[in-house]
Design a protein around this motif. Structure first.
Motif, PDB file in Angstrom:
ATOM      1  N   UNK A 170      -4.525  -6.390 -13.942  1.00 34.25           N
ATOM      2  CA  UNK A 170      -3.073  -6.311 -13.987  1.00 34.25           C
ATOM      3  C   UNK A 170      -2.587  -5.307 -12.954  1.00 34.25           C
ATOM      4  N   UNK A 171      -1.862  -5.804 -11.964  1.00 35.63           N
ATOM      5  CA  UNK A 171      -1.280  -4.972 -10.923  1.00 35.63           C
ATOM      6  C   UNK A 171       0.210  -5.296 -10.843  1.00 35.63           C
ATOM      7  N   UNK A 172       1.027  -4.266 -10.737  1.00 38.56           N
ATOM      8  CA  UNK A 172       2.471  -4.453 -10.670  1.00 38.56           C
ATOM      9  C   UNK A 172       2.979  -5.341 -11.818  1.00 38.56           C
ATOM     10  N   UNK A 173       2.361  -5.179 -12.972  1.00 38.65           N
ATOM     11  CA  UNK A 173       2.806  -5.898 -14.156  1.00 38.65           C
ATOM     12  C   UNK A 173       2.431  -7.357 -14.208  1.00 38.65           C
ATOM     13  N   UNK A 174       1.555  -7.821 -13.329  1.00 35.47           N
ATOM     14  CA  UNK A 174       1.180  -9.230 -13.306  1.00 35.47           C
ATOM     15  C   UNK A 174      -0.310  -9.377 -12.968  1.00 35.47           C
ATOM     16  N   UNK A 175      -0.923 -10.512 -13.346  1.00 37.60           N
ATOM     17  CA  UNK A 175      -2.340 -10.701 -13.013  1.00 37.60           C
ATOM     18  C   UNK A 175      -2.524 -10.903 -11.513  1.00 37.60           C
ATOM     19  N   UNK A 176      -3.576 -10.329 -10.986  1.00 37.20           N
ATOM     20  CA  UNK A 176      -3.896 -10.461  -9.566  1.00 37.20           C
ATOM     21  C   UNK A 176      -5.409 -10.447  -9.401  1.00 37.20           C
ATOM     22  N   UNK A 177      -5.889 -11.022  -8.316  1.00 35.76           N
ATOM     23  CA  UNK A 177      -7.320 -11.037  -8.028  1.00 35.76           C
ATOM     24  C   UNK A 177      -7.675  -9.789  -7.234  1.00 35.76           C
ATOM     25  N   UNK A 178      -8.667  -9.064  -7.703  1.00 33.41           N
ATOM     26  CA  UNK A 178      -9.162  -7.878  -7.014  1.00 33.41           C
ATOM     27  C   UNK A 178     -10.604  -8.147  -6.606  1.00 33.41           C
ATOM     28  N   UNK A 179     -10.871  -8.131  -5.307  1.00 39.63           N
ATOM     29  CA  UNK A 179     -12.225  -8.356  -4.794  1.00 39.63           C
ATOM     30  C   UNK A 179     -12.897  -7.006  -4.590  1.00 39.63           C
ATOM     31  N   UNK A 180     -14.036  -6.816  -5.262  1.00 38.93           N
ATOM     32  CA  UNK A 180     -14.720  -5.524  -5.259  1.00 38.93           C
ATOM     33  C   UNK A 180     -16.070  -5.641  -4.569  1.00 38.93           C
ATOM     34  N   UNK A 181     -16.370  -4.673  -3.698  1.00 36.31           N
ATOM     35  CA  UNK A 181     -17.652  -4.626  -3.007  1.00 36.31           C
ATOM     36  C   UNK A 181     -18.374  -3.330  -3.298  1.00 36.31           C
ATOM     37  N   UNK A 182     -19.473  -3.079  -2.614  1.00 38.24           N
ATOM     38  CA  UNK A 182     -20.248  -1.853  -2.845  1.00 38.24           C
ATOM     39  C   UNK A 182     -19.447  -0.575  -2.623  1.00 38.24           C
ATOM     40  N   UNK A 183     -18.466  -0.634  -1.730  1.00 35.61           N
ATOM     41  CA  UNK A 183     -17.676   0.556  -1.410  1.00 35.61           C
ATOM     42  C   UNK A 183     -16.356   0.626  -2.182  1.00 35.61           C
ATOM     43  N   UNK A 184     -16.212  -0.243  -3.169  1.00 37.56           N
ATOM     44  CA  UNK A 184     -14.984  -0.236  -3.955  1.00 37.56           C
ATOM     45  C   UNK A 184     -14.130  -1.464  -3.689  1.00 37.56           C
ATOM     46  N   UNK A 185     -12.836  -1.327  -3.909  1.00 40.85           N
ATOM     47  CA  UNK A 185     -11.919  -2.464  -3.751  1.00 40.85           C
ATOM     48  C   UNK A 185     -11.806  -2.853  -2.279  1.00 40.85           C
ATOM     49  N   UNK A 186     -12.058  -4.136  -2.011  1.00 42.20           N
ATOM     50  CA  UNK A 186     -11.968  -4.643  -0.637  1.00 42.20           C
ATOM     51  C   UNK A 186     -10.615  -5.284  -0.375  1.00 42.20           C
ATOM     52  N   UNK A 187     -10.079  -5.971  -1.356  1.00 37.83           N
ATOM     53  CA  UNK A 187      -8.819  -6.695  -1.149  1.00 37.83           C
ATOM     54  C   UNK A 187      -8.193  -7.062  -2.476  1.00 37.83           C
ATOM     55  N   UNK A 188      -6.893  -7.356  -2.418  1.00 34.45           N
ATOM     56  CA  UNK A 188      -6.120  -7.760  -3.586  1.00 34.45           C
ATOM     57  C   UNK A 188      -5.324  -9.000  -3.222  1.00 34.45           C
ATOM     58  N   UNK A 189      -5.261  -9.952  -4.160  1.00 36.07           N
ATOM     59  CA  UNK A 189      -4.539 -11.198  -3.918  1.00 36.07           C
ATOM     60  C   UNK A 189      -3.517 -11.424  -5.034  1.00 36.07           C
ATOM     61  N   UNK A 190      -2.254 -11.560  -4.658  1.00 43.31           N
ATOM     62  CA  UNK A 190      -1.185 -11.924  -5.576  1.00 43.31           C
ATOM     63  C   UNK A 190      -0.798 -13.367  -5.299  1.00 43.31           C
ATOM     64  N   UNK A 191      -0.514 -14.125  -6.338  1.00 45.32           N
ATOM     65  CA  UNK A 191      -0.047 -15.499  -6.136  1.00 45.32           C
ATOM     66  C   UNK A 191       1.290 -15.687  -6.835  1.00 45.32           C
ATOM     67  N   UNK A 192       2.164 -16.418  -6.189  1.00 39.12           N
ATOM     68  CA  UNK A 192       3.449 -16.789  -6.779  1.00 39.12           C
ATOM     69  C   UNK A 192       3.333 -18.212  -7.296  1.00 39.12           C
ATOM     70  N   UNK A 193       3.680 -18.406  -8.561  1.00 42.47           N
ATOM     71  CA  UNK A 193       3.532 -19.709  -9.204  1.00 42.47           C
ATOM     72  C   UNK A 193       4.903 -20.268  -9.561  1.00 42.47           C
TER      73      UNK A 193
END
Length: 286
Positions: free
Chosen positions: A243-266
Protein backbone atom coordinates in the motif's frame (compact mmCIF):
# COMPACT_ATOMS: atom_id res chain seq x y z
CA UNK A 1 8.90 21.02 25.91
CA UNK A 2 8.02 24.70 25.49
CA UNK A 3 4.59 25.98 24.41
CA UNK A 4 6.11 26.84 21.03
CA UNK A 5 7.39 23.29 20.53
CA UNK A 6 4.13 21.74 21.75
CA UNK A 7 2.04 23.78 19.33
CA UNK A 8 4.30 22.90 16.42
CA UNK A 9 4.48 19.17 17.18
CA UNK A 10 0.69 19.08 17.44
CA UNK A 11 0.47 20.14 13.80
CA UNK A 12 3.67 18.66 12.35
CA UNK A 13 1.98 15.77 10.52
CA UNK A 14 -0.60 18.09 9.03
CA UNK A 15 2.17 20.42 7.83
CA UNK A 16 4.05 17.53 6.25
CA UNK A 17 0.84 16.60 4.44
CA UNK A 18 0.38 20.15 3.15
CA UNK A 19 3.95 20.40 1.91
CA UNK A 20 3.83 16.94 0.32
CA UNK A 21 0.67 17.80 -1.60
CA UNK A 22 2.23 20.99 -2.94
CA UNK A 23 5.70 19.58 -3.69
CA UNK A 24 5.08 15.92 -4.53
CA UNK A 25 8.19 14.77 -2.66
CA UNK A 26 8.49 13.66 0.95
CA UNK A 27 12.11 14.76 1.30
CA UNK A 28 11.43 18.31 0.12
CA UNK A 29 8.29 18.41 2.27
CA UNK A 30 10.34 17.55 5.35
CA UNK A 31 12.87 20.28 4.51
CA UNK A 32 10.07 22.83 4.19
CA UNK A 33 8.52 21.80 7.51
CA UNK A 34 11.91 22.14 9.19
CA UNK A 35 12.20 25.66 7.80
CA UNK A 36 8.67 26.38 9.03
CA UNK A 37 9.76 25.27 12.52
CA UNK A 38 12.72 27.67 12.45
CA UNK A 39 10.38 30.56 11.62
CA UNK A 40 7.74 29.45 14.13
CA UNK A 41 10.32 29.18 16.91
CA UNK A 42 10.72 32.97 16.85
CA UNK A 43 6.98 33.56 17.33
CA UNK A 44 5.19 33.91 20.65
CA UNK A 45 2.29 31.41 20.31
CA UNK A 46 0.17 33.54 22.65
CA UNK A 47 0.08 36.22 19.96
CA UNK A 48 -1.40 33.80 17.39
CA UNK A 49 -5.17 33.28 17.38
CA UNK A 50 -5.16 30.13 15.21
CA UNK A 51 -1.91 28.18 15.30
CA UNK A 52 -3.10 25.67 12.70
CA UNK A 53 -3.96 28.32 10.11
CA UNK A 54 -0.79 30.27 10.90
CA UNK A 55 1.44 27.22 10.49
CA UNK A 56 -0.31 26.02 7.32
CA UNK A 57 0.17 29.52 5.89
CA UNK A 58 3.89 29.56 6.70
CA UNK A 59 4.39 26.04 5.36
CA UNK A 60 2.39 26.62 2.18
CA UNK A 61 4.27 29.84 1.43
CA UNK A 62 7.62 28.09 1.90
CA UNK A 63 6.45 25.12 -0.18
CA UNK A 64 5.33 27.46 -2.97
CA UNK A 65 8.75 29.11 -3.06
CA UNK A 66 10.41 25.68 -3.08
CA UNK A 67 8.10 24.46 -5.86
CA UNK A 68 9.04 27.41 -8.06
CA UNK A 69 12.69 26.54 -7.53
CA UNK A 70 12.08 22.87 -8.28
CA UNK A 71 10.06 23.63 -11.43
CA UNK A 72 13.14 25.23 -12.95
CA UNK A 73 15.28 22.19 -12.06
CA UNK A 74 12.73 19.75 -13.44
CA UNK A 75 13.00 21.35 -16.87
CA UNK A 76 16.42 19.65 -17.18
CA UNK A 77 15.34 16.38 -15.55
CA UNK A 78 16.20 13.25 -17.55
CA UNK A 79 12.90 11.86 -18.87
CA UNK A 80 9.46 12.31 -17.26
CA UNK A 81 9.30 13.51 -13.66
CA UNK A 82 6.91 11.66 -11.33
CA UNK A 83 6.08 12.36 -7.66
CA UNK A 84 7.77 10.48 -4.84
CA UNK A 85 5.70 7.56 -3.48
CA UNK A 86 5.10 7.14 0.24
CA UNK A 87 4.26 3.96 2.11
CA UNK A 88 0.96 4.33 3.96
CA UNK A 89 0.81 0.91 5.60
CA UNK A 90 3.02 1.90 8.53
CA UNK A 91 3.17 1.33 12.27
CA UNK A 92 2.03 4.94 12.70
CA UNK A 93 -1.41 5.20 11.05
CA UNK A 94 -1.87 8.83 12.09
CA UNK A 95 1.33 9.90 10.37
CA UNK A 96 0.46 7.95 7.24
CA UNK A 97 -3.01 9.46 7.11
CA UNK A 98 -1.75 13.02 7.42
CA UNK A 99 1.02 12.53 4.89
CA UNK A 100 -0.55 10.60 2.06
CA UNK A 101 -4.08 9.33 2.73
CA UNK A 102 -6.32 10.18 -0.18
CA UNK A 103 -3.35 11.62 -2.08
CA UNK A 104 -3.18 8.98 -4.77
CA UNK A 105 -0.37 8.94 -7.27
CA UNK A 106 -2.89 9.84 -9.98
CA UNK A 107 -3.93 12.93 -8.00
CA UNK A 108 -0.33 13.99 -7.40
CA UNK A 109 0.40 13.63 -11.11
CA UNK A 110 -2.58 15.82 -11.99
CA UNK A 111 -1.50 18.37 -9.37
CA UNK A 112 1.88 18.50 -11.13
CA UNK A 113 0.13 19.90 -14.21
CA UNK A 114 -1.10 22.96 -12.30
CA UNK A 115 0.86 26.17 -11.96
CA UNK A 116 2.57 26.60 -8.58
CA UNK A 117 0.02 29.23 -7.52
CA UNK A 118 -2.94 27.10 -8.60
CA UNK A 119 -1.56 24.13 -6.73
CA UNK A 120 -0.93 26.04 -3.50
CA UNK A 121 -4.31 27.80 -3.65
CA UNK A 122 -6.12 24.52 -4.27
CA UNK A 123 -4.38 22.68 -1.42
CA UNK A 124 -4.96 25.47 1.09
CA UNK A 125 -8.61 25.95 0.06
CA UNK A 126 -9.90 22.46 -0.75
CA UNK A 127 -7.69 20.30 1.46
CA UNK A 128 -7.30 22.51 4.52
CA UNK A 129 -10.55 24.49 4.20
CA UNK A 130 -8.90 27.90 4.53
CA UNK A 131 -10.91 30.97 3.54
CA UNK A 132 -10.05 33.01 0.46
CA UNK A 133 -8.77 36.03 2.51
CA UNK A 134 -6.40 33.77 4.47
CA UNK A 135 -5.10 32.13 1.29
CA UNK A 136 -4.83 35.52 -0.40
CA UNK A 137 -2.64 36.84 2.42
CA UNK A 138 -0.42 33.76 2.27
CA UNK A 139 0.02 33.92 -1.51
CA UNK A 140 0.19 37.68 -1.89
CA UNK A 141 -2.91 37.80 -4.08
CA UNK A 142 -6.39 39.27 -3.76
CA UNK A 143 -9.27 37.05 -2.57
CA UNK A 144 -10.84 37.35 -6.02
CA UNK A 145 -7.60 36.18 -7.64
CA UNK A 146 -7.44 33.22 -5.24
CA UNK A 147 -10.99 32.21 -6.14
CA UNK A 148 -10.04 32.29 -9.83
CA UNK A 149 -6.94 30.16 -9.15
CA UNK A 150 -9.00 27.58 -7.26
CA UNK A 151 -11.72 27.52 -9.93
CA UNK A 152 -9.14 26.87 -12.66
CA UNK A 153 -7.45 24.19 -10.55
CA UNK A 154 -10.75 22.40 -9.84
CA UNK A 155 -11.72 22.45 -13.52
CA UNK A 156 -8.32 21.09 -14.53
CA UNK A 157 -8.45 18.35 -11.91
CA UNK A 158 -12.00 17.37 -12.88
CA UNK A 159 -10.96 17.05 -16.52
CA UNK A 160 -7.90 14.91 -15.85
CA UNK A 161 -8.85 12.84 -12.80
CA UNK A 162 -9.97 9.23 -13.53
CA UNK A 163 -13.74 9.02 -13.90
CA UNK A 164 -14.15 6.23 -11.35
CA UNK A 165 -12.71 5.53 -7.93
CA UNK A 166 -12.04 1.81 -7.96
CA UNK A 167 -12.61 -0.19 -4.79
CA UNK A 168 -9.24 -1.21 -3.31
CA UNK A 169 -9.98 -4.95 -3.52
CA UNK A 170 -10.92 -4.60 -7.20
CA UNK A 171 -7.89 -2.42 -7.84
CA UNK A 172 -5.63 -5.03 -6.27
CA UNK A 173 -7.25 -7.83 -8.29
CA UNK A 174 -6.55 -5.99 -11.55
CA UNK A 175 -2.94 -5.39 -10.47
CA UNK A 176 -2.49 -9.08 -9.66
CA UNK A 177 -3.92 -10.05 -13.04
CA UNK A 178 -1.61 -7.59 -14.81
CA UNK A 179 1.42 -8.71 -12.80
CA UNK A 180 0.81 -12.42 -13.44
CA UNK A 181 0.35 -11.80 -17.16
CA UNK A 182 3.53 -9.73 -17.40
CA UNK A 183 5.67 -12.23 -15.48
CA UNK A 184 4.38 -15.18 -17.52
CA UNK A 185 4.66 -13.32 -20.82
CA UNK A 186 0.98 -13.91 -21.56
CA UNK A 187 0.40 -11.38 -24.34
CA UNK A 188 -3.27 -12.26 -24.78
CA UNK A 189 -3.95 -11.63 -21.08
CA UNK A 190 -2.01 -8.35 -21.20
CA UNK A 191 -4.12 -7.24 -24.15
CA UNK A 192 -7.25 -8.11 -22.15
CA UNK A 193 -6.24 -6.24 -18.99
CA UNK A 194 -4.79 -3.14 -20.67
CA UNK A 195 -6.95 -0.47 -22.24
CA UNK A 196 -6.14 -0.06 -25.97
CA UNK A 197 -5.08 3.55 -25.35
CA UNK A 198 -3.12 2.84 -22.15
CA UNK A 199 -0.21 5.15 -21.33
CA UNK A 200 3.05 4.12 -19.64
CA UNK A 201 5.22 6.77 -17.96
CA UNK A 202 8.56 5.78 -16.44
CA UNK A 203 10.80 7.89 -14.21
CA UNK A 204 14.38 6.70 -13.93
CA UNK A 205 15.90 10.13 -13.35
CA UNK A 206 18.90 9.13 -15.45
CA UNK A 207 19.89 6.53 -12.83
CA UNK A 208 18.01 3.49 -14.13
CA UNK A 209 16.58 2.28 -17.41
CA UNK A 210 13.39 4.14 -18.30
CA UNK A 211 11.61 5.46 -21.37
CA UNK A 212 12.49 9.10 -22.02
CA UNK A 213 8.95 9.85 -23.20
CA UNK A 214 5.50 8.47 -22.35
CA UNK A 215 4.54 5.34 -24.30
CA UNK A 216 1.02 5.16 -25.73
CA UNK A 217 -1.14 2.19 -26.87
CA UNK A 218 -1.34 -1.32 -25.46
CA UNK A 219 0.80 -2.75 -28.26
CA UNK A 220 3.75 -0.46 -27.50
CA UNK A 221 3.34 -0.76 -23.73
CA UNK A 222 3.34 -4.56 -23.92
CA UNK A 223 6.42 -4.51 -26.09
CA UNK A 224 8.19 -2.27 -23.57
CA UNK A 225 7.17 -4.39 -20.57
CA UNK A 226 8.26 -7.68 -22.12
CA UNK A 227 11.50 -6.09 -23.29
CA UNK A 228 12.32 -4.87 -19.80
CA UNK A 229 11.45 -8.24 -18.24
CA UNK A 230 13.81 -9.97 -20.66
CA UNK A 231 16.71 -8.28 -18.86
CA UNK A 232 18.08 -10.90 -16.41
CA UNK A 233 18.68 -8.26 -13.73
CA UNK A 234 15.08 -7.08 -13.90
CA UNK A 235 13.69 -10.59 -14.17
CA UNK A 236 15.44 -11.50 -10.91
CA UNK A 237 13.58 -8.83 -8.94
CA UNK A 238 10.87 -9.97 -6.54
CA UNK A 239 7.54 -8.15 -7.03
CA UNK A 240 5.32 -7.42 -4.04
CA UNK A 241 2.00 -5.62 -3.74
CA UNK A 242 2.12 -2.97 -1.01
CA UNK A 243 0.00 0.00 0.00
CA UNK A 244 1.53 3.25 -1.22
CA UNK A 245 -0.24 6.60 -1.24
CA UNK A 246 -3.34 4.86 0.06
CA UNK A 247 -3.61 2.42 -2.85
CA UNK A 248 -2.14 -0.94 -3.91
CA UNK A 249 1.02 -0.72 -5.99
CA UNK A 250 3.68 -3.13 -7.25
CA UNK A 251 7.05 -2.83 -5.52
CA UNK A 252 9.96 -4.63 -7.20
CA UNK A 253 12.63 -5.59 -4.66
CA UNK A 254 16.21 -6.67 -5.36
CA UNK A 255 19.29 -7.48 -3.29
CA UNK A 256 19.93 -3.79 -2.67
CA UNK A 257 16.36 -2.97 -1.68
CA UNK A 258 13.52 -1.39 -3.63
CA UNK A 259 14.32 -1.15 -7.33
CA UNK A 260 11.07 0.29 -8.67
CA UNK A 261 7.43 1.04 -7.96
CA UNK A 262 4.49 0.68 -10.33
CA UNK A 263 1.12 2.41 -9.94
CA UNK A 264 -1.77 1.54 -12.24
CA UNK A 265 -4.90 3.54 -12.95
CA UNK A 266 -7.98 1.37 -13.44
CA UNK A 267 -11.14 2.46 -15.22
CA UNK A 268 -13.99 0.18 -16.32
CA UNK A 269 -12.01 -2.85 -15.17
CA UNK A 270 -8.98 -2.17 -17.38
CA UNK A 271 -5.70 -0.38 -16.88
CA UNK A 272 -5.60 3.05 -18.52
CA UNK A 273 -2.23 4.20 -17.18
CA UNK A 274 0.92 2.76 -15.64
CA UNK A 275 3.35 5.01 -13.77
CA UNK A 276 6.73 3.58 -12.85
CA UNK A 277 9.20 5.25 -10.48
CA UNK A 278 12.72 3.83 -10.70
CA UNK A 279 14.77 6.83 -9.60
CA UNK A 280 16.40 5.52 -6.38
CA UNK A 281 16.34 8.98 -4.82
CA UNK A 282 12.53 8.80 -4.82
CA UNK A 283 12.20 5.35 -3.24
CA UNK A 284 13.49 6.03 0.26
CA UNK A 285 9.96 6.31 1.74
CA UNK A 286 8.71 3.01 0.29
Amino acid sequence: MTDTQTAFEEHRRLLEGAAYRILGTRTDAEDVVQEAWIRWSTVDPDTVDDARAYLVTITSRLALNKLRELKARRETYVGPWLPEPVATATDDPARAAELADEVSMAMLIVLESLTPLERAAFVMTDVFAMKSPEVAEALGRSPASVRQLVTRARAHLAARTPRQVVEKSRHRAVIERFLNAALSGDVAELVAVLSPDVTLVTDGGGFRRAALRPIHSSEKVIRWILGVLSDPQVASLKPEIRTLNGEPAVVAVGPDGVDSVYFVTVEDGRITAVHSIRNPEKLTAV
